[in-house]
Motif scaffolding. Structure first.
Motif, PDB file in Angstrom:
ATOM      1  N   VAL A 108      -1.824  13.933 -18.288  1.00  0.00           N
ATOM      2  CA  VAL A 108      -0.733  14.944 -18.390  1.00  0.00           C
ATOM      3  C   VAL A 108       0.210  14.609 -17.033  1.00  0.00           C
ATOM      4  CG1 VAL A 108       0.050  17.318 -18.649  1.00  0.00           C
ATOM      5  CG2 VAL A 108      -2.381  15.978 -19.488  1.00  0.00           C
ATOM      6  N   ILE A 109      -0.489  14.427 -16.187  1.00  0.00           N
ATOM      7  CA  ILE A 109       0.563  15.557 -14.887  1.00  0.00           C
ATOM      8  C   ILE A 109       1.752  13.505 -15.115  1.00  0.00           C
ATOM      9  CG2 ILE A 109       0.146  15.628 -12.242  1.00  0.00           C
ATOM     10  CD1 ILE A 109      -1.919  17.193 -12.429  1.00  0.00           C
ATOM     11  N   GLU A 110       0.660  12.005 -14.215  1.00  0.00           N
ATOM     12  CA  GLU A 110       0.697  10.968 -14.920  1.00  0.00           C
ATOM     13  C   GLU A 110       2.136  10.743 -14.897  1.00  0.00           C
ATOM     14  OE1 GLU A 110      -2.226   8.359 -15.193  1.00  0.00           O
ATOM     15  OE2 GLU A 110      -2.489   8.673 -12.491  1.00  0.00           O
ATOM     16  N   GLN A 111       1.784  11.897 -17.060  1.00  0.00           N
ATOM     17  CA  GLN A 111       2.508  11.404 -17.769  1.00  0.00           C
ATOM     18  C   GLN A 111       3.984  12.073 -17.688  1.00  0.00           C
ATOM     19  OE1 GLN A 111       3.296  13.739 -20.125  1.00  0.00           O
ATOM     20  NE2 GLN A 111       5.530  12.903 -21.222  1.00  0.00           N
ATOM     21  N   GLN A 112       4.352  13.358 -16.845  1.00  0.00           N
ATOM     22  CA  GLN A 112       5.276  13.806 -16.569  1.00  0.00           C
ATOM     23  C   GLN A 112       6.231  13.850 -16.144  1.00  0.00           C
ATOM     24  OE1 GLN A 112       2.593  17.707 -15.815  1.00  0.00           O
ATOM     25  NE2 GLN A 112       3.127  18.591 -18.103  1.00  0.00           N
ATOM     26  N   ARG A 113       5.350  13.628 -15.290  1.00  0.00           N
ATOM     27  CA  ARG A 113       6.111  12.568 -13.374  1.00  0.00           C
ATOM     28  C   ARG A 113       6.992  11.491 -13.892  1.00  0.00           C
ATOM     29  NH1 ARG A 113       0.902  12.741  -8.817  1.00  0.00           N
ATOM     30  NH2 ARG A 113       1.877  14.706  -8.245  1.00  0.00           N
ATOM     31  N   GLY A 114       6.619  10.710 -15.057  1.00  0.00           N
ATOM     32  CA  GLY A 114       7.157   9.470 -15.259  1.00  0.00           C
ATOM     33  C   GLY A 114       7.133   8.110 -14.060  1.00  0.00           C
ATOM     34  N   ASP A 115       8.255   7.635 -14.011  1.00  0.00           N
ATOM     35  CA  ASP A 115       8.498   7.174 -12.946  1.00  0.00           C
ATOM     36  C   ASP A 115       9.275   7.182 -11.774  1.00  0.00           C
ATOM     37  OD1 ASP A 115       7.010   4.735 -14.502  1.00  0.00           O
ATOM     38  OD2 ASP A 115       9.274   4.136 -16.042  1.00  0.00           O
ATOM     39  N   LEU A 116       9.211   9.133 -11.745  1.00  0.00           N
ATOM     40  CA  LEU A 116       9.932   9.130 -10.401  1.00  0.00           C
ATOM     41  C   LEU A 116       9.382   8.767  -8.894  1.00  0.00           C
ATOM     42  CD1 LEU A 116      10.784  13.244 -12.032  1.00  0.00           C
ATOM     43  CD2 LEU A 116      12.100  10.679 -11.522  1.00  0.00           C
TER      44      LEU A 116
ATOM     45  N   LEU B  38      27.990   5.539  -6.157  1.00  0.00           N
ATOM     46  CA  LEU B  38      27.621   7.096  -6.997  1.00  0.00           C
ATOM     47  C   LEU B  38      28.149   6.399  -8.344  1.00  0.00           C
ATOM     48  CD1 LEU B  38      25.249   8.760  -8.459  1.00  0.00           C
ATOM     49  CD2 LEU B  38      26.986  10.727  -6.872  1.00  0.00           C
ATOM     50  N   MET B  39      29.343   7.106  -8.416  1.00  0.00           N
ATOM     51  CA  MET B  39      30.630   6.556 -10.159  1.00  0.00           C
ATOM     52  C   MET B  39      29.917   5.460 -10.031  1.00  0.00           C
ATOM     53  SD  MET B  39      31.942   9.522  -9.483  1.00  0.00           S
ATOM     54  CE  MET B  39      33.293   9.629 -10.032  1.00  0.00           C
ATOM     55  N   GLU B  40      30.113   4.601  -9.719  1.00  0.00           N
ATOM     56  CA  GLU B  40      30.343   2.912 -10.277  1.00  0.00           C
ATOM     57  C   GLU B  40      28.934   3.059 -10.960  1.00  0.00           C
ATOM     58  OE1 GLU B  40      30.125  -1.734  -9.565  1.00  0.00           O
ATOM     59  OE2 GLU B  40      29.979   0.053  -7.986  1.00  0.00           O
ATOM     60  N   LEU B  41      27.509   3.438 -10.168  1.00  0.00           N
ATOM     61  CA  LEU B  41      26.437   3.748 -11.345  1.00  0.00           C
ATOM     62  C   LEU B  41      26.310   4.783 -12.138  1.00  0.00           C
ATOM     63  CD1 LEU B  41      23.202   3.312 -10.691  1.00  0.00           C
ATOM     64  CD2 LEU B  41      23.200   5.040  -9.331  1.00  0.00           C
ATOM     65  N   LEU B  42      27.270   5.908 -12.520  1.00  0.00           N
ATOM     66  CA  LEU B  42      26.782   6.562 -13.376  1.00  0.00           C
ATOM     67  C   LEU B  42      27.972   5.743 -14.092  1.00  0.00           C
ATOM     68  CD1 LEU B  42      27.842  10.036 -11.423  1.00  0.00           C
ATOM     69  CD2 LEU B  42      25.663   9.531 -12.254  1.00  0.00           C
ATOM     70  N   ASP B  43      28.693   4.986 -14.056  1.00  0.00           N
ATOM     71  CA  ASP B  43      29.368   4.186 -15.309  1.00  0.00           C
ATOM     72  C   ASP B  43      28.652   3.915 -16.201  1.00  0.00           C
ATOM     73  OD1 ASP B  43      31.572   5.395 -14.170  1.00  0.00           O
ATOM     74  OD2 ASP B  43      32.472   4.265 -13.815  1.00  0.00           O
ATOM     75  N   GLN B  44      27.721   3.070 -14.826  1.00  0.00           N
ATOM     76  CA  GLN B  44      27.656   1.886 -15.850  1.00  0.00           C
ATOM     77  C   GLN B  44      25.487   2.716 -16.842  1.00  0.00           C
ATOM     78  OE1 GLN B  44      28.563  -1.427 -15.095  1.00  0.00           O
ATOM     79  NE2 GLN B  44      26.010  -1.771 -14.948  1.00  0.00           N
ATOM     80  N   ILE B  45      25.131   3.468 -16.076  1.00  0.00           N
ATOM     81  CA  ILE B  45      24.251   4.955 -16.986  1.00  0.00           C
ATOM     82  C   ILE B  45      24.724   4.898 -18.125  1.00  0.00           C
ATOM     83  CG2 ILE B  45      22.439   6.419 -16.721  1.00  0.00           C
ATOM     84  CD1 ILE B  45      22.304   6.004 -13.887  1.00  0.00           C
TER      85      ILE B  45
ATOM     86  N   GLN C 122      19.987   4.064  -5.515  1.00  0.00           N
ATOM     87  CA  GLN C 122      18.426   4.557  -5.985  1.00  0.00           C
ATOM     88  C   GLN C 122      18.076   5.665  -5.183  1.00  0.00           C
ATOM     89  OE1 GLN C 122      15.866   1.267  -6.106  1.00  0.00           O
ATOM     90  NE2 GLN C 122      13.960   2.607  -7.606  1.00  0.00           N
ATOM     91  N   LEU C 123      17.474   7.144  -6.451  1.00  0.00           N
ATOM     92  CA  LEU C 123      16.588   7.789  -5.572  1.00  0.00           C
ATOM     93  C   LEU C 123      15.381   7.298  -5.176  1.00  0.00           C
ATOM     94  CD1 LEU C 123      17.089  10.919  -8.501  1.00  0.00           C
ATOM     95  CD2 LEU C 123      18.808   9.923  -6.768  1.00  0.00           C
ATOM     96  N   ALA C 124      14.651   8.491  -4.409  1.00  0.00           N
ATOM     97  CA  ALA C 124      14.470   7.117  -3.382  1.00  0.00           C
ATOM     98  C   ALA C 124      13.072   8.725  -3.741  1.00  0.00           C
ATOM     99  CB  ALA C 124      14.587   7.853  -1.810  1.00  0.00           C
ATOM    100  N   ALA C 125      11.811   9.014  -2.685  1.00  0.00           N
ATOM    101  CA  ALA C 125      11.167  10.438  -3.157  1.00  0.00           C
ATOM    102  C   ALA C 125      11.785  11.525  -2.037  1.00  0.00           C
ATOM    103  CB  ALA C 125       9.752  10.094  -2.195  1.00  0.00           C
ATOM    104  N   GLY C 126      11.392  12.928  -2.866  1.00  0.00           N
ATOM    105  CA  GLY C 126      11.550  13.639  -2.119  1.00  0.00           C
ATOM    106  C   GLY C 126      13.721  13.857  -2.697  1.00  0.00           C
TER     107      GLY C 126
ATOM    108  N   ALA D 206      17.399   8.015 -14.116  1.00  0.00           N
ATOM    109  CA  ALA D 206      18.090   6.826 -14.953  1.00  0.00           C
ATOM    110  C   ALA D 206      18.428   5.932 -13.651  1.00  0.00           C
ATOM    111  CB  ALA D 206      19.406   6.841 -15.852  1.00  0.00           C
ATOM    112  N   MET D 207      18.611   7.088 -11.976  1.00  0.00           N
ATOM    113  CA  MET D 207      18.739   6.393 -10.767  1.00  0.00           C
ATOM    114  C   MET D 207      17.753   6.675  -9.616  1.00  0.00           C
ATOM    115  SD  MET D 207      21.586   9.634 -10.168  1.00  0.00           S
ATOM    116  CE  MET D 207      21.918   9.204  -8.506  1.00  0.00           C
ATOM    117  N   ALA D 208      16.255   6.655 -10.337  1.00  0.00           N
ATOM    118  CA  ALA D 208      15.294   6.013  -9.707  1.00  0.00           C
ATOM    119  C   ALA D 208      14.433   4.945 -10.057  1.00  0.00           C
ATOM    120  CB  ALA D 208      14.328   7.643 -10.249  1.00  0.00           C
TER     121      ALA D 208
END
Length: 402
Positions: free
Chosen positions: A192-200, A227-234, A349-353, A335-337
């Protein structure tokens, strides 16, 4: 009293309380040994299994831990802390865990049980404590977040399963117990925990030199443009919003500094020095909630989410706007992860933390869950819940829910 009421319905047997409650003073060099360990200079709370004693008991430090927790987070946060430890006693008596059960499972269940107890208090059922679902619950959540794990590196990968959990882990488990009750807590396992964490991301990766990355980016014009360019892509909106660092450029004025959405020009206006000041990495020893580069990035992302709502003709100043903004920000942060190729060749890309930094901001200033005027709902619990809904969902999920 709480477990006397809910234990039979949850586990089908009668509740047996722990044998003893013990307090000690970690500031006293002659403080006694508790649970097989020296308690001097050990500010902690713990459940002690009969394995280490002829009795089962819960112990806490009255010298430093309790008064410090009361000062920063209030009496109800201390009650939730003890409820967490009592949760360990319950999971043992109910045979939910064993010696080889991963630490993260034990801790998530205990956080969840503390959430269920806090709901009972908030409903006015406790003879000793009261808890408001606004500021009171905010402080309880802050206490849980403050005791989350530090950000681990790849060299500490075992802590993914043997730690106490990230701020996101701990708030998610607490909220699950608060919302769904004790039976849902008993169902938490590693899958359950791994499913909730996903790919973060949870572990800091190695950088190009072979060292551990800091997890922090410079919050400057270049990073925000990427960041703006990335959000445009997302999101791929038909008319992407622009970005301005001129705080006088919006005819309506800066509505929610340090980052505002200017609807008349479809532009995000950023007070860069102000945003940088809100994104200085926090020090754990100051009992501060997580703060860093994603404190600022998530705020700017939330103003981008405002532009998406404006394009759909949604109101930008309603209470539902605040929660939809938080939810859409969660979608983008999820998505940024993942790495995304950008036309410019830049990367972000987002990092740990980083997600924990967004959680900290949602609780302290609430701007990520704000209207166009920066107004937010008073309950940090609700703000974080909306953000989490986006992390686990999609833009369509958010639009349907809020």
């Amino acid at each position: 009293m709480f477990w006397q009421q809910v234990y039979p319905d949850t586990f089908g047997t009668q509740f047996r309380p722990v044998d003893e409650l013990v307090s000690y003073d970690s500031l006293d060099p002659s403080s006694p040994e508790v649970c097989g360990v020296d308690t001097y200079d050990m500010p902690n709370a713990m459940w002690c299994a009969p394995l280490f004693s002829d009795k089962e008991y819960i112990a806490w430090d009255r010298g430093f831990l309790v008064p410090t927790g009361q000062q920063y987070f209030g009496d109800s946060a201390i009650a939730a802390l003890i409820a967490h430890e009592y949760g360990h006693a319950v999971q043992s008596s109910a045979d939910l865990v064993g010696f080889f059960t991963e630490t993260i499972v034990k801790e998530q269940q205990a956080d969840c049980f503390a959430g269920a107890y806090s709901r009972w208090v908030a409903e006015g059922k406790s003879p000793r404590f009261t808890l408001s679902t606004g500021e009171g619950l905010n402080r309880v959540l802050a206490g849980a977040i403050s005791s989350a794990d530090p950000v681990w590196s790849e060299r500490e990968s075992e802590m993914v399963e043997e730690g106490h959990g990230t701020a996101l882990d701990r708030t998610r488990a607490f909220q699950q117990g608060f919302t769904d009750g004790t039976a849902s807590c008993a169902a938490i396992d590693l899958a359950v925990i791994e499913q909730q964490r996903g790919d973060l991301p949870i572990l800091l990766q190695r950088d190009s030199t072979g060292g551990t990355q800091s997890g922090e980016l410079p919050l400057d014009e270049s990073t925000l443009s990427t960041l703006m360019e990335l959000l445009d892509q997302i999101h791929r909106p038909p008319s992407p919003p622009g970005l301005s660092f001129d705080t006088e450029s919006c005819p309506e004025g800066p509505a929610s500094p340090p980052a505002s959405y200017c609807a008349s020009t479809n532009t995000i206006v950023v007070d860069l020095p102000g945003l940088q000041a809100m994104s200085v990495p926090a020090r754990r020893e100051d009992y501060s909630l997580p703060q860093g580069d994603n404190s600022g990035l998530s705020i700017v992302t939330s103003r981008y989410a405002m532009s998406l709502q404006h394009a759909r003709g949604r109101p930008l100043d309603a209470p539902s706007t605040a929660l939809l903004t938080a939810c859409l920000t969660g979608v983008a942060q999820g998505a940024m992860a993942e790495p995304l190729d950008l036309p410019s060749g830049n990367t972000l890309q987002l990092a740990a933390g980083d997600i924990d930094e967004a959680i900290g901001g949602l609780l302290t200033n609430g701007l990520v869950a704000g209207t166009i005027d920066g107004l937010t709902v008073p309950a940090g619990f609700t703000r974080i819940e909306a953000f989490r809904a986006g992390l686990a969902g999609s833009e369509q999920t958010c639009l349907q829910q809020y």
